[in-house]
Design a protein around this motif. Structure first.
Motif, PDB file in Angstrom:
ATOM      1  N   TRP A   1      14.427  29.017  -9.422  1.00 29.73           N
ATOM      2  CA  TRP A   1      14.021  30.408  -9.179  1.00 29.73           C
ATOM      3  C   TRP A   1      12.592  30.340  -8.668  1.00 29.73           C
ATOM      4  O   TRP A   1      11.649  30.312  -9.427  1.00 29.73           O
ATOM      5  CB  TRP A   1      14.116  31.214 -10.463  1.00 29.73           C
TER       6      TRP A   1
ATOM      7  N   LEU B   1      11.689  38.386  -5.435  1.00 30.15           N
ATOM      8  CA  LEU B   1      13.104  38.711  -5.201  1.00 30.15           C
ATOM      9  C   LEU B   1      13.354  39.154  -3.761  1.00 30.15           C
ATOM     10  O   LEU B   1      13.950  40.208  -3.508  1.00 30.15           O
ATOM     11  CB  LEU B   1      13.580  39.788  -6.181  1.00 30.15           C
ATOM     12  N   THR B   2      12.940  38.316  -2.805  1.00 31.63           N
ATOM     13  CA  THR B   2      13.098  38.668  -1.390  1.00 31.63           C
ATOM     14  C   THR B   2      14.231  37.902  -0.702  1.00 31.63           C
ATOM     15  O   THR B   2      14.494  38.142   0.474  1.00 31.63           O
ATOM     16  CB  THR B   2      11.791  38.398  -0.616  1.00 31.63           C
TER      17      THR B   2
ATOM     18  N   ARG C   1      21.242  40.291 -10.010  1.00 37.02           N
ATOM     19  CA  ARG C   1      19.898  40.754  -9.682  1.00 37.02           C
ATOM     20  C   ARG C   1      19.271  41.467 -10.887  1.00 37.02           C
ATOM     21  O   ARG C   1      18.070  41.312 -11.146  1.00 37.02           O
ATOM     22  CB  ARG C   1      19.943  41.704  -8.475  1.00 37.02           C
ATOM     23  N   SER C   2      20.062  42.226 -11.634  1.00 41.64           N
ATOM     24  CA  SER C   2      19.503  42.972 -12.769  1.00 41.64           C
ATOM     25  C   SER C   2      18.948  42.039 -13.836  1.00 41.64           C
ATOM     26  O   SER C   2      17.926  42.341 -14.466  1.00 41.64           O
ATOM     27  CB  SER C   2      20.562  43.902 -13.370  1.00 41.64           C
TER      28      SER C   2
ATOM     29  N   LEU D   1      17.664  39.040 -13.233  1.00 41.78           N
ATOM     30  CA  LEU D   1      16.407  38.536 -12.675  1.00 41.78           C
ATOM     31  C   LEU D   1      15.308  39.594 -12.748  1.00 41.78           C
ATOM     32  O   LEU D   1      14.154  39.283 -13.081  1.00 41.78           O
ATOM     33  CB  LEU D   1      16.617  38.102 -11.225  1.00 41.78           C
ATOM     34  N   GLU D   2      15.647  40.841 -12.447  1.00 35.30           N
ATOM     35  CA  GLU D   2      14.661  41.919 -12.535  1.00 35.30           C
ATOM     36  C   GLU D   2      14.155  42.081 -13.967  1.00 35.30           C
ATOM     37  O   GLU D   2      12.967  42.333 -14.194  1.00 35.30           O
ATOM     38  CB  GLU D   2      15.271  43.215 -12.030  1.00 35.30           C
ATOM     39  N   ASP D   3      15.049  41.915 -14.932  1.00 35.87           N
ATOM     40  CA  ASP D   3      14.652  41.975 -16.340  1.00 35.87           C
ATOM     41  C   ASP D   3      13.688  40.840 -16.665  1.00 35.87           C
ATOM     42  O   ASP D   3      12.689  41.033 -17.364  1.00 35.87           O
ATOM     43  CB  ASP D   3      15.901  41.897 -17.223  1.00 35.87           C
TER      44      ASP D   3
ATOM     45  N   VAL E   1      11.671  39.336 -14.552  1.00 33.91           N
ATOM     46  CA  VAL E   1      10.384  39.638 -13.908  1.00 33.91           C
ATOM     47  C   VAL E   1       9.585  40.623 -14.744  1.00 33.91           C
ATOM     48  O   VAL E   1       8.378  40.456 -14.969  1.00 33.91           O
ATOM     49  CB  VAL E   1      10.605  40.180 -12.484  1.00 33.91           C
ATOM     50  N   ARG E   2      10.246  41.678 -15.219  1.00 29.78           N
ATOM     51  CA  ARG E   2       9.550  42.683 -16.039  1.00 29.78           C
ATOM     52  C   ARG E   2       8.990  42.061 -17.313  1.00 29.78           C
ATOM     53  O   ARG E   2       7.840  42.314 -17.693  1.00 29.78           O
ATOM     54  CB  ARG E   2      10.502  43.821 -16.404  1.00 29.78           C
TER      55      ARG E   2
ATOM     56  N   PRO F   1       3.936  39.181  -8.242  1.00 29.43           N
ATOM     57  CA  PRO F   1       5.091  38.278  -8.241  1.00 29.43           C
ATOM     58  C   PRO F   1       4.966  37.141  -7.238  1.00 29.43           C
ATOM     59  O   PRO F   1       5.787  36.217  -7.263  1.00 29.43           O
ATOM     60  CB  PRO F   1       6.252  39.207  -7.883  1.00 29.43           C
TER      61      PRO F   1
END
Length: 305
Positions: free
Chosen positions: A173, A178-179, A195-196, A198-200, A202-203, A211
């Motif tokens: 990763w 996330l591009t 994706r959700s 990964l977004e979690d 990142v948060r 980022p």
């Protein structure tokens, strides 16, 4: 960068179909406990390896030390889990196989996890462990190995630690911004990662921090001057582009495995490709860490449960 493509075997096509069906029938609620259980089940422990808890650079973790090993070399393993999941203990079954096949003792670092310990805690812990391995414990040559989030962490270290001998990245990763296009183009193909999730991650890990900081997203770090790096990634995962966009370094070798899911080399009980990838990884580690030919791949015998 050199790309090497591996075809999908008939056995793995059948195994992947069964894997998808099982996940569809029994969705997994992702927690720290369930994640560790999945990792442990994918690769049981093997005989011929000693497992011991220790601290390296002040960082807790587990040593996987094969009975037949080369002195003066070591492997630092950084586990996956989106920076908020995973333990060294859970990853012993996978890492012990790399240690046994390569003849290299491996330390799995229990770096601090988010959200309790946000960025750059994981990076700082990994760096402390690596520096202690190379400076204090007498390891003349150190490989940095990691999967998923741990693969990105490993690459961040490889970009900044010139003393590292080599690196192995499993589905790294590398871009917390996330591009990558594969986040969308491979969403329907990936049975493991979304994706959700990964977004979690990142948060929890970054919060409002940049980022594109190279310590979190080595995709934006330097691509020249790193030691030899071997990458393994499957075509059925949303992080495919995170591996394929790592740069043009002539010392980077990317193995692309047709039809394989995220971090598939861990799934030795399921995929032929996982076992084949482990042999390729072990040969790479021996070539870069063990200059002689006196350490050969040890036979792998699983410990009975």
């Amino acid at each position: 960068m050199t790309e090497i493509h591996h075809p999908w075997t008939a056995a793995d096509q059948a195994a992947m179909a069964a894997f998808r069906a099982k996940l569809a029938a029994h969705p997994i609620a992702l927690t720290r406990t369930s994640f560790d259980r999945i990792v442990e089940q994918s690769a049981p422990l093997v005989d011929g390896v000693d497992y011991s808890e220790a601290r390296v650079g002040g960082i807790p973790g587990v040593w996987c030390t094969p009975a037949s090993r080369q002195e003066g070399v070591a492997m630092l393993y950084l586990h996956g889990g989106g920076y908020f999941l995973g333990t060294a203990r859970a990853f012993r079954g996978f890492v012990c196989r790399l240690a046994a096949r390569s003849g290299v003792a491996a330390f799995i670092a229990d770096y601090r996890l988010a959200p309790e310990h946000p960025f750059p805690a994981a990076y700082d812990d990994a760096r402390a462990a690596h520096r202690d391995l190379s400076q204090q414990l007498g390891a003349e040559r150190v490989a940095i190995v990691g999967d998923s989030a741990g693969g990105g962490l490993a690459l961040s270290l490889l970009q900044e630690e010139p003393s590292a001998a080599c690196g192995v990245l499993l589905a790294p990763w590398s871009d917390l911004a996330l591009t990558g296009n594969s986040l969308d183009t491979k969403a329907a193909d990936d049975p493991v990662l979304t994706r959700s999730v990964l977004e979690d991650g990142v948060r929890k890990y970054l919060g409002a921090q940049d980022p594109r900081d190279r310590r979190a997203s080595p995709l934006y770090g330097r691509t020249r001057g790193t030691p030899p790096i071997q990458v393994h990634v499957g075509t059925a995962e949303i992080l495919l582009d995170d591996a394929l966009r790592l740069g043009s370094s002539e010392k980077t070798e990317v193995h692309v495995w047709e039809g394989m899911p995220h971090s598939f080399p861990r799934s030795v009980a399921l995929f032929e490709a996982a076992r084949a990838a482990q042999e390729i990884i072990a040969a790479f580690l021996r070539a870069n860490l063990v200059p002689t030919t006196d350490v050969r791949s040890m036979p792998i015998t699983e410990i009975s449960s």
